[in-house]
Scaffold this motif. Sequence first.
Motif, short mmCIF file in Angstrom:
data_model
loop_
_atom_site.label_atom_id
_atom_site.label_comp_id
_atom_site.label_asym_id
_atom_site.label_seq_id
_atom_site.Cartn_x
_atom_site.Cartn_y
_atom_site.Cartn_z
N ILE A 9 9.22 2.27 0.82
CA ILE A 9 8.28 2.60 -0.25
C ILE A 9 8.73 1.97 -1.56
O ILE A 9 7.91 1.58 -2.39
N GLU A 10 10.03 1.83 -1.74
CA GLU A 10 10.57 1.13 -2.92
C GLU A 10 10.04 -0.31 -2.94
O GLU A 10 9.59 -0.80 -3.98
N VAL A 11 10.07 -0.98 -1.80
CA VAL A 11 9.55 -2.34 -1.69
C VAL A 11 8.05 -2.35 -1.99
O VAL A 11 7.56 -3.19 -2.75
N SER A 12 7.34 -1.41 -1.43
CA SER A 12 5.91 -1.29 -1.66
C SER A 12 5.61 -1.08 -3.15
O SER A 12 4.69 -1.68 -3.71
N ALA A 53 -1.02 8.56 -3.92
CA ALA A 53 0.25 8.49 -3.21
C ALA A 53 0.43 7.02 -2.84
O ALA A 53 -0.54 6.28 -2.67
N LEU A 54 1.67 6.59 -2.71
CA LEU A 54 1.94 5.21 -2.33
C LEU A 54 2.80 5.22 -1.07
O LEU A 54 3.87 5.82 -1.06
N GLY A 55 2.28 4.56 -0.05
CA GLY A 55 3.02 4.41 1.20
C GLY A 55 3.41 2.97 1.39
O GLY A 55 3.71 2.25 0.43
N THR A 56 3.37 2.51 2.63
CA THR A 56 3.78 1.15 2.95
C THR A 56 2.65 0.14 2.82
O THR A 56 2.85 -1.03 3.13
N SER A 57 1.49 0.56 2.38
CA SER A 57 0.35 -0.34 2.18
C SER A 57 -0.10 -0.27 0.71
O SER A 57 -1.07 0.41 0.38
N VAL A 70 -9.54 11.40 -14.96
CA VAL A 70 -8.63 11.25 -13.83
C VAL A 70 -9.44 11.04 -12.55
O VAL A 70 -10.35 11.81 -12.25
N ILE A 71 -9.07 10.00 -11.84
CA ILE A 71 -9.66 9.69 -10.54
C ILE A 71 -8.52 9.77 -9.54
O ILE A 71 -7.43 9.24 -9.78
N VAL A 72 -8.76 10.41 -8.41
CA VAL A 72 -7.72 10.57 -7.39
C VAL A 72 -8.10 9.76 -6.16
O VAL A 72 -9.21 9.86 -5.65
N SER A 73 -7.15 8.95 -5.70
CA SER A 73 -7.30 8.23 -4.45
C SER A 73 -6.61 9.03 -3.35
O SER A 73 -5.46 9.45 -3.51
N VAL A 74 -7.30 9.23 -2.25
CA VAL A 74 -6.71 9.96 -1.12
C VAL A 74 -6.30 9.00 -0.01
O VAL A 74 -6.01 9.43 1.10
N ALA A 75 -6.25 7.69 -0.31
CA ALA A 75 -6.02 6.69 0.73
C ALA A 75 -4.54 6.39 0.99
O ALA A 75 -4.20 5.97 2.08
N GLY A 76 -3.67 6.53 0.00
CA GLY A 76 -2.29 6.06 0.16
C GLY A 76 -1.36 7.09 0.77
O GLY A 76 -1.61 8.28 0.75
N GLY A 77 -0.26 6.60 1.31
CA GLY A 77 0.78 7.47 1.84
C GLY A 77 0.40 8.13 3.15
O GLY A 77 -0.54 7.73 3.83
N ARG A 78 1.16 9.14 3.51
CA ARG A 78 0.88 9.92 4.72
C ARG A 78 -0.46 10.63 4.60
O ARG A 78 -0.89 10.97 3.51
#
Length: 183
Positions: free
Chosen positions: A42-45, A7-11, A99-107
């Motif tokens: 999120i578009e900017v991110s 997921a992609l959030g503001t970071s 497939v590797i999943v990152s659980v760090a991004g987004g909410r």
Amino acid sequence: MATLVSALGTSPMVVTETIDELRKRGVKIDRIVVLTTRDPRIEVSYYALALDLRWSYGDVELKRVELPFSDIKSQEDHDEFVRIAKEVIDEEMKSGREVIVSVAGGRKTMGVGLYKAGSDVGVRDFYHVIAEGVAGTSDFLKNLMMYDLKSIYEGKVEAPETLKNLIAWEMHRPDLKVHLIKV
């Protein structure tokens, strides 16, 4: 070669920190799929991430899956996120890719949702990334909003060196110790 789903959030740096730490372990990510809300921040991110991938890696494909809402605000939104994430992950796996999943991004609920979706379709590798020494929020996103990142990404406008330096610094901070945690 592997696909990183996040997921992609503001970071956006959680994605590049994950890639960098995986590379240190000998895992080469050549494709990234990010799930994003329709929030303008999120578009900017997203475009900051896309530009950094182009400038810093060059060999990484980026795919964006835009969710049908601006934020996760309800059980229905969360359930829809999990459904979409499961489809995305399953599609990557069926193409024969690791497939590797990152659980760090987004909410936080997105990380949990990605873990559930990945578990349901058989993913074995889930990671979280923690940057030591990060205190509070930075002005990174606010500073990025001064630029038309989409036009720069599309090649319509030349990227100023100040922007390149800002993105490179924030996305690959040499002053931070980063911990990659397999969950």
